[in-house]
Design an enzyme around this catalytic site. Structure first.
Site, PDB file in Angstrom:
ATOM      1  CG  HIS A  99      -1.796   1.148   1.390  1.00  0.00           C
ATOM      2  ND1 HIS A  99      -2.064   1.729   2.610  1.00  0.00           N
ATOM      3  CD2 HIS A  99      -2.465   1.900   0.485  1.00  0.00           C
ATOM      4  CE1 HIS A  99      -2.861   2.750   2.449  1.00  0.00           C
ATOM      5  NE2 HIS A  99      -3.127   2.889   1.172  1.00  0.00           N
ATOM      6  CD  GLU A 151      -2.503   2.745  -3.671  1.00  0.00           C
ATOM      7  OE1 GLU A 151      -2.963   3.888  -3.444  1.00  0.00           O
ATOM      8  OE2 GLU A 151      -2.975   1.711  -3.153  1.00  0.00           O
ATOM      9  CG  HIS A 152      -0.091   6.190  -0.430  1.00  0.00           C
ATOM     10  ND1 HIS A 152      -0.635   7.283   0.188  1.00  0.00           N
ATOM     11  CD2 HIS A 152      -1.032   5.211  -0.332  1.00  0.00           C
ATOM     12  CE1 HIS A 152      -1.844   6.996   0.645  1.00  0.00           C
ATOM     13  NE2 HIS A 152      -2.104   5.741   0.340  1.00  0.00           N
ATOM     14  CD  GLU A 161      -5.332   5.271   3.046  1.00  0.00           C
ATOM     15  OE1 GLU A 161      -5.968   4.372   2.455  1.00  0.00           O
ATOM     16  OE2 GLU A 161      -4.302   5.795   2.578  1.00  0.00           O
TER      17      GLU A 161
END
Length: 831
Positions: free
Chosen positions: A59, A62-63, A140
Site C-alpha cells: 500500500h 502505491e502511494h 489514512e
C-alpha cells in the site's frame, strides 16, 4: 406488464485481448463517440505478497509511485496532469493485486499513459518524500480505524485460520513502515523490482480511438516495463478450519448489523474468470429486492432493513463472500433466523440457478449495465471480469456454470460460515495487531423452524416492456429539453436533472430517510439496467438525478415518483451508516444557504404538494411525451432567479458529531457573478489545486482526506476547501488554509505570461470538454439554471479566460483572501 426484454441499443464498442512481446496482457476497448478515455493497469501483487515484517509495504509503494518519476517530476506527474485536465485518478491495493486507474479527455490519453507507465517503472522513491508520505498513510490508517466496513472486514479475517493474509494487518502505519531502516528500503525496492514487470501486469485501455491506435499507444509506452518472467504468487493457506464461527464486536455509531462471511475454497480448476463470472451472477440475484427474494423476505419478516453482498477477497480459487444485514435486533434468535433463512434461500436458489430464463435475464441486465458504463467504469469492469467483448451472450460460460454449482454447495456448508454481529454494546479489546477491535466469541444457537415462500427474482420492470398507462401525478412540472451535440451523444444515453421544490422547509435528515425507505428497491432495479438514480435531500427541496439509457429514463422516473408519493405505510428506513466526518459535511453543504426548517412537518405530505423543475438531455420526442404524461400540467422551465446577494465576512455553521477527527469545509463565494470574474475564480481554483494538495497533505501532513476546487452550492459559485485531520483542530485547519492562501499571492505575482497563458488554455479546453456526454451537458446547463445564469454564460466565461491578466488574477486573489464574497464555514466542531 409483459416479460419481453425491452429493446436496448447495442453498445458501439469492441474489445480485443492480446499479450505483447514483453508479456503484458492487453485489453483494448474502442468506444466511438466518447469524449473521454480511461486506463486501468493491474499489477498482480498486493498486500498478501509483501514481506510479513513490513505490513503495509505494498500500500505504501502505491502511494509513493504518485510522488514523481524520472521522466515526470511531482509537478508534471500523473496526479498533477489529471487534476489539470479535470479528470479522475486513483489507485487501490487489494490482497493479491494493485490497480492504477484514471480517466482523461480522449485527446490526452497518450500523455496520461506515458506518465502512468513511467511512474510504475521509474519511481523516484525519494527518502524525504517517503517520510512525509508515511504520515499521510498513518492518517489514512487512523481514519479507516473508525470506518465500520473496514473494521468488520478485519474482524472476519480474524476468524480465518492463522497465517492467512486476510487475518493480517495490511494497511500500514507509522510503526510498521520503517522508512529509516536500510532493510526496509531494500525490501521496498525488491518488492518493486520483483512484481512491477510486464508479465505481472494487465492493461485495459478504453477510448474512442480505433483499436489499432489504442494498440500503438500501449506498445509504445508499455515497452518501458521490464520484459522479465512473471513472478509466481505463493498459494494462500487453506481457509478451513475456521478459528471462530460466531463473533460479536463493538461498532458505534450506527445501527446493529449482522454480517455473514463465507470462506470459499474451491477446487483448483474453479479459478480465474469462471469464478469471477459465477460470483457476479450470484451477487446479482442475492442483491435483488423483488418480492419473494431473500432481501424482501427478511425485510417483510422484520428481521432487517436491507441486504448488501460483497466479495471481500478473491484469489485463484479462494474467495471470502460477505452478506451484510442492516438494523438487526440484539436478540440472538433474530440473528439465528437470518442465518437459517440464508441457508434456506441458497438451497432454493441452487435448484433453479441454472434456469435458462434466469440466465437470459442476467445477460439482458448485463447488456444494459455495460451500455451505461462510463469509460473508467468500463475499464475496471474488463479488468475484473474476463469477458471477450461487450456482447454478454457468453457472460456465463459453461465453466462458470460448473463453478456456480460448486460455489452454491460450499455456501450451504455451515462449517464455512462466520457470523459477526456488530452493535454499540462494548466488549473487551481483541488481542491482535493493526486496526483496534473490540470483539468476543459467542455461542451459536439454533433457529426456530420457519416456512419461507421463496420465489425466483421477478423480471426487472425496467428491462421489460410495459403495457397501459397510469393516471398523472397531481403535481405540476416545468421542464426544458436539450439535445446533445453529435460529439456528446453517446450510445443512446440520456440524463435528467430535477428539483422537487417544497412549499416549506423541512428537516433534510427526515426527508432523506423517507427517500431511502421508499426508493431503495427502485434504485437497485434501476442500477441493474445501467440507470443511476440519485436523490439528495435539502431543507427546501429534493434534488433528483437520472443517468443512463435514454429510453429507460421515463420508466424509472415514473416508478420513482409514484413510489415517493405512495400513500401506503412508510417502511422502516435504514439507520444512518457511520460516515467519515468530511463526507458527512459534504452531504450537509447545502445547509449553508438553504432555509431553516420552519416546523417538524411531514415529508410525505410536503412532497405531495411539491413542484418539479427539471432539465432533460438526449431524450427523443416519444420519451419526452412519456415524461410529460406523468404530471397534471407541464410548462416550459422559466429562467431561475439569481441567488441572494453575497454576504462579505465569515459565516460559521457547526455540524457536531461523535468524531475523533476534525473536519472543515470552507466555501469562498465568488464576489461577482459576471463572466470575467468567474473566469478568474475558476483559474484561481485551477492554479491552487495542486499546491494546496502538496502543502497541506504532503508537507504539513494534515491528513489524507483533503481537496480544493471550483464548486457550486445552492446556486452560488466559488472555491471549496475541504480538510479532515487526525491531529489538527478546526481552528488550526483554518489557520493553515489562511496561511496557504496568503502565500499564494507571491506565487501568482511571479507567474510569467507564458505559464499564465498555458494554464488558461488548459482550463478553457477543460471547460469546452464538459459537454462530452449527455450527463455532463445536463449538469452544465442545470447548474447555470440554478445560478440564474443565461445559457450562453459558459461560452462567455471561456472567452474571458483568454483575456485574463495577471493583475486581474491578483485582484481576485486579494478579494478571496479578504472574504469579499463571504467565507462560509461548516465544521464538526466550533471554530
Amino acid at each position: 406488464m409483459s416479460d419481453h426484454p425491452a429493446q436496448v441499443q447495442p453498445l458501439q464498442s469492441t474489445a480485443k485481448r492480446s499479450r505483447l512481446d514483453n508479456g503484458l496482457a492487453l485489453t483494448l476497448v474502442s468506444r466511438p463517440g466518447q469524449g473521454k478515455a480511461a486506463i486501468c493497469l493491474r499489477v498482480a501483487a498486493g498486500s498478501h505478497d509483501e514481506p510479513t515484517e513490513y505490513p503495509g509495504l505494498a500500500h505504501f509503494l502505491e502511494h509513493l509511485l504518485f510522488l514523481g518519476s524520472e521522466g515526470y517530476g511531482p509537478e508534471q506527474s500523473l496526479m498533477a496532469f489529471v487534476q489539470a485536465c479535470g479528470g479522475q485518478v486513483n489507485a487501490s491495493t487489494q490482497a493479491r493485486h494493485t490497480d492504477y486507474f484514471c480517466e482523461v479527455p480522449a485527446a490526452l490519453l497518450d500523455g496520461a499513459l506515458a506518465r502512468l507507465l513511467d511512474m510504475l517503472v521509474h519511481p523516484l522513491l525519494d527518502p524525504a518524500a517517503q517520510l512525509r508520505e508515511r504520515e499521510v498513510v498513518h492518517a489514512e490508517f487512523l481514519a479507516r480505524g473508525q470506518d465500520g466496513a473496514t473494521l468488520a472486514a478485519a474482524a472476519l479475517g480474524q476468524a480465518l485460520p492463522a497465517g492467512h493474509g486476510c487475518g493480517a494487518f495490511v494497511a500500514g502505519n507509522r510503526e510498521t513502515l520503517m522508512v529509516e531502516r536500510d532493510a526496509f528500503q531494500r525490501a521496498l525496492r525488491d518488492f518493486h523490482r520483483h512484481y512491477y514487470r510486464a508479465a505481472q501486469c494487465s492493461l485495459v485501455l478504453v477510448g474512442p480511438q480505433p483499436p489499432a491506435e489504442l494498440e500503438a499507444l500501449a506498445r509504445r509506452h508499455a515497452a518501458a516495463l521490464p520484459a522479465l518472467p512473471g513472478s509466481v504468487q505463493a498459494a494462500p493457506p487453506a481457509l478451513l478450519p475456521l478459528r471462530e464461527r460466531q463473533l460479536r464486536m463493538t461498532l458505534a455509531p450506527g445501527a446493529c448489523c449482522l454480517r455473514l462471511g463465507f470462506a470459499l475454497d474451491l477446487p483448483g480448476t474453479c479459478a480465474g474468470a469462471a469464478l469471477d463470472q459465477a460470483l457476479d451472477y450470484l451477487l446479482t440475484w442475492l442483491a435483488d429486492e423483488s418480492s419473494g427474494g431473500l432481501s424482501a423476505g427478511l425485510v417483510a419478516a422484520g428481521l432487517c432493513s436491507g441486504l448488501q453482498a460483497q466479495v471481500l477477497y478473491r484469489h485463484a480459487s479462494q474467495a471470502l463472500l460477505m452478506l451484510a444485514f442492516a438494523d438487526v435486533e440484539e436478540d440472538p434468535a433474530s440473528r439465528a433466523a437470518i442465518a437459517a433463512a440464508v441457508q434456506d434461500w441458497l438451497g432454493f436458489f441452487a435448484a433453479h440457478a441454472d434456469a435458462g430464463d434466469l440466465r437470459g435475464r442476467y445477460r439482458a441486465l448485463l447488456a444494459c449495465r455495460l451500455q451505461a458504463l462510463q469509460p473508467l467504469a468500463l475499464a475496471r469492469f474488463h479488468q475484473d471480469l474476463g469477458l471477450d467483448d461487450d456482447t454478454p451472450g457468453q457472460c456465463l460460460s459453461e465453466a462458470a456454470r460448473i463453478v456456480l454449482s460448486r460455489l452454491l454447495e460450499q455456501l450451504r456448508a455451515t462449517e464455512r460460515c462466520i457470523a459477526l454481529y456488530a452493535s454499540p454494546v462494548v466488549v473487551a479489546p481483541w488481542q491482535g495487531t493493526g486496526f483496534p477491535l473490540r470483539m468476543a466469541s459467542e455461542a451459536r444457537i439454533a433457529a426456530a423452524p420457519r416456512n419461507w415462500a421463496w420465489q425466483l427474482p421477478a423480471a426487472n420492470p425496467f428491462a421489460c416492456t410495459q403495457a397501459g398507462s397510469e393516471p398523472a401525478l397531481e403535481i405540476e412540472a416545468r421542464l426544458r429539453w436539450l439535445q446533445p451535440t453529435a460529439a456528446a451523444a453517446g450510445p443512446g444515453q440520456g440524463a435528467l436533472l430535477a428539483r422537487l421544490c417544497l412549499v416549506e422547509a423541512l428537516s433534510a435528515d427526515r426527508l432523506q430517510a423517507l427517500v431511502q425507505a421508499r426508493l431503495g428497491a427502485v434504485q437497485g432495479q434501476a442500477a441493474q439496467v445501467g440507470v443511476t438514480l440519485q436523490l439528495t435531500a435539502e431543507a427546501d427541496a429534493l434534488q433528483l438525478s437520472l443517468q443512463g439509457p435514454a429510453q429507460l429514463l421515463p420508466r424509472v422516473l415514473a416508478h420513482a415518483l409514484r413510489r415517493l408519493f405512495d400513500s401506503t405505510a412508510l417502511p422502516k428506513p435504514p439507520a444512518p451508516a457511520a460516515e467519515m466526518p468530511i463526507r458527512r459535511l459534504l452531504r450537509r453543504l447545502p445547509e449553508l444557504f438553504s432555509r431553516e426548517p420552519l416546523a417538524p412537518g411531514c415529508p410525505a405530505q410536503a412532497l405531495r404538494q411539491a413542484r418539479l423543475e427539471g432539465l432533460c438531455v438526449g431524450l427523443e420526442e416519444t420519451a419526452q411525451r412519456e415524461i410529460e404524461g406523468l404530471f397534471a400540467s407541464v410548462l416550459e422551465l422559466p429562467p431561475a432567479a439569481a441567488p441572494a446577494p453575497v454576504q462579505p465576512g465569515r459565516h460559521w455553521r457547526a455540524a457536531p458529531g461523535a468524531d475523533e477527527e476534525a473536519a472543515l469545509l470552507l466555501f469562498c463565494t465568488q464576489s461577482d457573478a459576471d463572466a470575467r470574474s468567474e473566469a478568474g475564480w475558476r483559474l484561481l481554483a485551477h492554479l491552487l489545486q495542486g499546491p494546496f494538495h502538496r502543502r497541506l497533505r504532503s508537507e504539513l501532513q494534515l491528513g489524507y482526506a483533503l481537496f480544493c476546487g471550483y464548486r457550486q452550492v445552492h446556486g452560488r459559485r466559488g472555491i471549496l476547501f475541504a480538510v479532515q485531520s487526525p491531529h489538527a483542530s478546526v481552528p488550526q485547519i483554518l489557520a493553515h488554509i489562511e496561511a496557504f492562501l496568503g502565500a499564494q499571492g507571491d506565487c501568482l505575482a511571479n507567474l510569467d505570461d507564458a505559464a499564465l497563458g498555458t494554464a488558461a488554455a488548459a482550463l478553457g479546453r477543460q471547460l469546452r470538454e464538459r459537454a462530452a456526454s449527455p450527463a455532463e451537458l445536463a449538469e452544465l446547463h442545470w447548474q447555470q439554471h440554478q445560478a440564474g445564469l443565461p445559457p450562453a454564460h459558459g461560452a462567455t466565461v471561456e472567452a474571458a479566460l483568454a483575456a485574463l491578466t495577471r493583475q486581474h488574477l491578483l485582484a481576485l486573489h486579494q478579494s478571496l483572501c479578504q472574504a469579499s464574497g463571504g467565507w462560509h464555514l461548516l465544521a464538526n466542531a466550533a471554530g
